[in-house]
Enzyme design. Structure first.
Site, mmCIF file in Angstrom:
data_model
loop_
_atom_site.group_PDB
_atom_site.id
_atom_site.type_symbol
_atom_site.label_atom_id
_atom_site.label_comp_id
_atom_site.label_asym_id
_atom_site.label_seq_id
_atom_site.Cartn_x
_atom_site.Cartn_y
_atom_site.Cartn_z
ATOM 1 N N ARG A 30 25.857 40.493 14.357
ATOM 2 C CA ARG A 30 24.931 39.442 13.931
ATOM 3 C C ARG A 30 25.600 38.067 13.964
ATOM 4 O O ARG A 30 25.293 37.187 13.165
ATOM 5 C CB ARG A 30 24.385 39.727 12.514
ATOM 6 C CG ARG A 30 23.848 41.143 12.332
ATOM 7 C CD ARG A 30 22.648 41.419 13.188
ATOM 8 N NE ARG A 30 21.463 40.717 12.755
ATOM 9 C CZ ARG A 30 20.589 41.182 11.864
ATOM 10 N NH1 ARG A 30 20.758 42.340 11.308
ATOM 11 N NH2 ARG A 30 19.521 40.488 11.549
ATOM 12 N N ARG B 195 22.289 33.106 10.836
ATOM 13 C CA ARG B 195 21.969 32.122 9.806
ATOM 14 C C ARG B 195 23.151 31.505 9.068
ATOM 15 O O ARG B 195 22.981 30.565 8.331
ATOM 16 C CB ARG B 195 21.024 32.753 8.792
ATOM 17 C CG ARG B 195 19.689 33.079 9.425
ATOM 18 C CD ARG B 195 18.739 33.616 8.412
ATOM 19 N NE ARG B 195 19.228 34.874 7.874
ATOM 20 C CZ ARG B 195 18.553 35.619 7.037
ATOM 21 N NH1 ARG B 195 17.381 35.229 6.618
ATOM 22 N NH2 ARG B 195 19.050 36.755 6.601
ATOM 23 N N TYR C 202 11.748 52.030 10.864
ATOM 24 C CA TYR C 202 11.001 50.781 10.680
ATOM 25 C C TYR C 202 9.526 50.968 11.008
ATOM 26 O O TYR C 202 8.647 50.428 10.342
ATOM 27 C CB TYR C 202 11.579 49.674 11.563
ATOM 28 C CG TYR C 202 12.678 48.900 10.873
ATOM 29 C CD1 TYR C 202 12.376 47.929 9.931
ATOM 30 C CD2 TYR C 202 14.011 49.147 11.152
ATOM 31 C CE1 TYR C 202 13.382 47.225 9.275
ATOM 32 C CE2 TYR C 202 15.017 48.463 10.512
ATOM 33 C CZ TYR C 202 14.703 47.492 9.568
ATOM 34 O OH TYR C 202 15.693 46.817 8.933
ATOM 35 N N ASP D 237 16.291 41.059 18.939
ATOM 36 C CA ASP D 237 16.222 41.928 17.769
ATOM 37 C C ASP D 237 15.942 43.358 18.212
ATOM 38 O O ASP D 237 15.340 43.582 19.263
ATOM 39 C CB ASP D 237 15.128 41.465 16.805
ATOM 40 C CG ASP D 237 15.385 42.010 15.410
ATOM 41 O OD1 ASP D 237 16.174 41.410 14.667
ATOM 42 O OD2 ASP D 237 14.813 43.071 15.073
ATOM 43 N N ARG E 250 16.715 26.938 14.648
ATOM 44 C CA ARG E 250 15.726 27.764 13.949
ATOM 45 C C ARG E 250 14.704 26.913 13.192
ATOM 46 O O ARG E 250 13.541 27.308 13.040
ATOM 47 C CB ARG E 250 16.479 28.707 13.017
ATOM 48 C CG ARG E 250 15.657 29.605 12.138
ATOM 49 C CD ARG E 250 14.992 30.721 12.904
ATOM 50 N NE ARG E 250 14.382 31.647 11.974
ATOM 51 C CZ ARG E 250 13.236 31.423 11.354
ATOM 52 N NH1 ARG E 250 12.554 30.333 11.592
ATOM 53 N NH2 ARG E 250 12.775 32.313 10.482
HETATM 54 O O1 CP3 Z 1 24.240 40.194 16.636
HETATM 55 C C1 CP3 Z 1 23.629 39.181 16.980
HETATM 56 O O2 CP3 Z 1 23.926 38.048 16.611
HETATM 57 C C2 CP3 Z 1 22.513 39.332 18.015
HETATM 58 C C3 CP3 Z 1 21.191 39.255 17.472
HETATM 59 C C4 CP3 Z 1 20.672 40.328 16.537
HETATM 60 C C5 CP3 Z 1 19.672 40.047 15.575
HETATM 61 N N1 CP3 Z 1 19.266 41.220 15.015
HETATM 62 C C6 CP3 Z 1 19.161 38.700 15.274
HETATM 63 C C7 CP3 Z 1 18.388 38.461 14.048
HETATM 64 C C8 CP3 Z 1 20.920 41.704 16.470
HETATM 65 C C9 CP3 Z 1 21.941 42.547 17.226
HETATM 66 C C10 CP3 Z 1 20.011 42.255 15.520
HETATM 67 C C11 CP3 Z 1 19.929 43.696 15.234
HETATM 68 C C12 CP3 Z 1 19.091 44.153 14.109
HETATM 69 N N2 CP3 Z 1 17.880 43.667 13.695
HETATM 70 C C13 CP3 Z 1 19.397 45.276 13.313
HETATM 71 C C14 CP3 Z 1 20.594 46.175 13.493
HETATM 72 C C15 CP3 Z 1 21.829 45.603 12.938
HETATM 73 C C16 CP3 Z 1 21.940 45.653 11.442
HETATM 74 O O3 CP3 Z 1 22.134 44.587 10.859
HETATM 75 O O4 CP3 Z 1 21.913 46.761 10.885
HETATM 76 C C17 CP3 Z 1 18.363 45.421 12.373
HETATM 77 C C18 CP3 Z 1 18.283 46.471 11.291
HETATM 78 C C19 CP3 Z 1 17.405 44.400 12.630
HETATM 79 C C20 CP3 Z 1 16.098 44.161 11.962
HETATM 80 C C21 CP3 Z 1 16.024 42.816 11.355
HETATM 81 N N3 CP3 Z 1 15.863 41.642 12.059
HETATM 82 C C22 CP3 Z 1 16.087 42.473 9.982
HETATM 83 C C23 CP3 Z 1 16.277 43.472 8.849
HETATM 84 C C24 CP3 Z 1 15.938 41.083 9.894
HETATM 85 C C25 CP3 Z 1 15.806 40.235 8.644
HETATM 86 C C26 CP3 Z 1 17.065 40.157 7.877
HETATM 87 C C27 CP3 Z 1 18.075 39.240 8.534
HETATM 88 O O5 CP3 Z 1 19.116 39.720 8.926
HETATM 89 O O6 CP3 Z 1 17.805 38.046 8.621
HETATM 90 C C28 CP3 Z 1 15.850 40.573 11.200
HETATM 91 C C29 CP3 Z 1 15.740 39.148 11.591
HETATM 92 C C30 CP3 Z 1 16.862 38.611 12.405
HETATM 93 N N4 CP3 Z 1 17.402 39.231 13.492
HETATM 94 C C31 CP3 Z 1 17.516 37.357 12.237
HETATM 95 C C32 CP3 Z 1 18.461 37.252 13.256
HETATM 96 C C33 CP3 Z 1 19.381 36.106 13.533
HETATM 97 C C34 CP3 Z 1 17.191 36.310 11.183
HETATM 98 C C35 CP3 Z 1 16.022 35.531 11.656
HETATM 99 C C36 CP3 Z 1 15.941 34.181 10.971
HETATM 100 O O7 CP3 Z 1 16.551 33.242 11.467
HETATM 101 O O8 CP3 Z 1 15.236 34.115 9.955
#
Ligand code: CP3
Length: 346
Positions: A28, A32, A154, A77, A41
């Site tokens: 990730r 943020r 999910y 995502d 964003r």
């Molecule tokens: O690694 C990276 O930087 C690449 C991008 C990436 C995102 N999500 C961007 C994202 C990757 C590889 C993911 C994978 C992801 N998404 C997972 C598996 C990894 C893990 O953490 O277990 C899961 C479970 C998700 C589902 C998801 N997407 C959630 C639970 C959330 C909200 C919580 C959070 O982390 O903010 C997201 C949104 C998300 N995905 C954001 C980002 C940068 C935040 C979006 C924002 O800017 O509000």
């Protein structure tokens, strides 16, 4: 696409080949905690960023330029697959992702669209092509997808969950339906990762973030076989495969035999014990506690040395956190982490 990599440490570590120092990237990493991410964003919502290759490329490159990581991971995502299947995904500030109509029955399942990654997820493939061009071989580009079990969780829950009652209700009372869903998702993940590799992904990671909610005997039934199917489906494409089955350390031994090159280890597990469990069958990735980055550089240095010591000197280690980096992590500490990994592994 045949540009050679100037920094191929990640590729070599994934293949357990000799490296001058341990490569490091951060799950990730595009996100943020970076003010530069927040600036982008602030002007678009999350899915718009995913769907706009220029924006996705910009934030993908930020951690490479600002933090100095040894790989880029494409900004997207895991939930874009269910979104493309027609599930109506939305992201609520502070509550995470949610689906309009969760899959709870056979008729819900029947409503899922058949997808074709080249058509339905072309925005991510375009972003990969753009990033490959802009990276120009500086570091490898990682593609990714959710694992079938985590995607199903999910889709059935409809959102993140504490107790996962709905997916477990399906697992216990309608296992045949769940197996059909998992099988369908495995095919979609294989198709998507194949397309990502064709578009320029040089490593792929499969995120089974919810593997740890399964009792070990059911991990063997509802997660592991589908991870194996996914790995089998892309194994011949010539790029290293990383599998992150979070908190499934009880099954490291079996996980090391599904054909993945690397197992990513959660921070709740011990890296040295993981090495003992898998021998030299796979490389290992991980596993600093993301919360260690909220401490001081002195503490971070100590913790980095500890992770490196547990990883051993035999090679086949990719430094990473044991789960995603958290919002509000101090950026200077992330930069310090990268320097400490270089200093103590070189
Ligand atoms: O690694 C990276 O930087 C690449 C991008 C990436 C995102 N999500 C961007 C994202 C990757 C590889 C993911 C994978 C992801 N998404 C997972 C598996 C990894 C893990 O953490 O277990 C899961 C479970 C998700 C589902 C998801 N997407 C959630 C639970 C959330 C909200 C919580 C959070 O982390 O903010 C997201 C949104 C998300 N995905 C954001 C980002 C940068 C935040 C979006 C924002 O800017 O509000």
């Amino acid at each position: 696409m045949a540009n050679t990599l100037k920094n191929d440490l990640l590729i070599r570590a994934c293949r357990q080949q000799p490296v001058e120092r341990t490569p490091v990237w951060i799950m990730r990493q595009a996100g943020r905690y970076l003010p530069e991410y927040q600036a982008v964003r602030a002007k678009s919502d999350f899915m718009t960023m995913c769907r706009t290759p220029e924006l996705a490329a910009e934030v993908t490159l930020q951690p490479v330029d600002i933090i100095g990581v040894d790989a880029a991971i494409i900004f997207s995502d895991i939930l874009v697959i269910p979104e493309a299947m027609g599930m109506g995904l939305s992201f609520h500030e502070g509550r995470g992702p949610a689906f309009e109509s969760p899959i709870r029955s056979r008729s819900d399942f029947a409503r899922l669209r058949e997808i074709n990654a080249e058509q339905d997820l072309s925005y991510m493939l375009d972003a990969l092509k753009l990033v490959r061009r802009e990276l120009n071989g500086r570091v490898p580009l990682i593609g990714f997808a959710g694992a079938p079990w985590t995607l199903a969780s999910y889709m059935v829950e409809g959102q993140g969950s504490r107790n996962f009652i709905e997916i477990k209700r399906m697992m216990y009372s309608e296992p045949a339906l769940l197996h059909e869903l998992l099988d369908r998702l495995s095919d979609a993940v294989i198709d998507f990762l194949t397309a990502q590799i064709a578009a320029g992904a040089q490593v792929v990671q499969v995120f089974d973030s919810w593997a740890g909610i399964l009792p070990p005997q059911y991990f063997q039934v509802f997660s592991l076989p589908y991870l194996r199917k996914v790995v089998d489906g892309i194994k011949g494409l010539g790029v290293p495969i990383i599998v992150f089955a979070r908190e499934a350390g009880h099954s490291f031994d079996q996980l090391s035999e599904i054909g993945a090159d690397v197992l990513s280890v959660s921070w709740t597990e011990d890296l040295a014990e993981a090495r003992t469990a898998v021998g030299d069958k796979v490389a290992l990735q991980g596993n600093l506690d993301p919360c260690a980055l909220f401490s001081t550089p002195e503490v971070i240095e100590r913790e980095v040395k500890d992770v490196l010591r547990k990883a051993g000197s035999g090679g086949g280690h990719v430094f990473n956190l044991g789960h995603g980096i958290l919002p509000k992590t101090p950026v200077d500490n992330v930069k310090a982490l990268i320097e400490f990994v270089a200093k103590h592994s070189g």
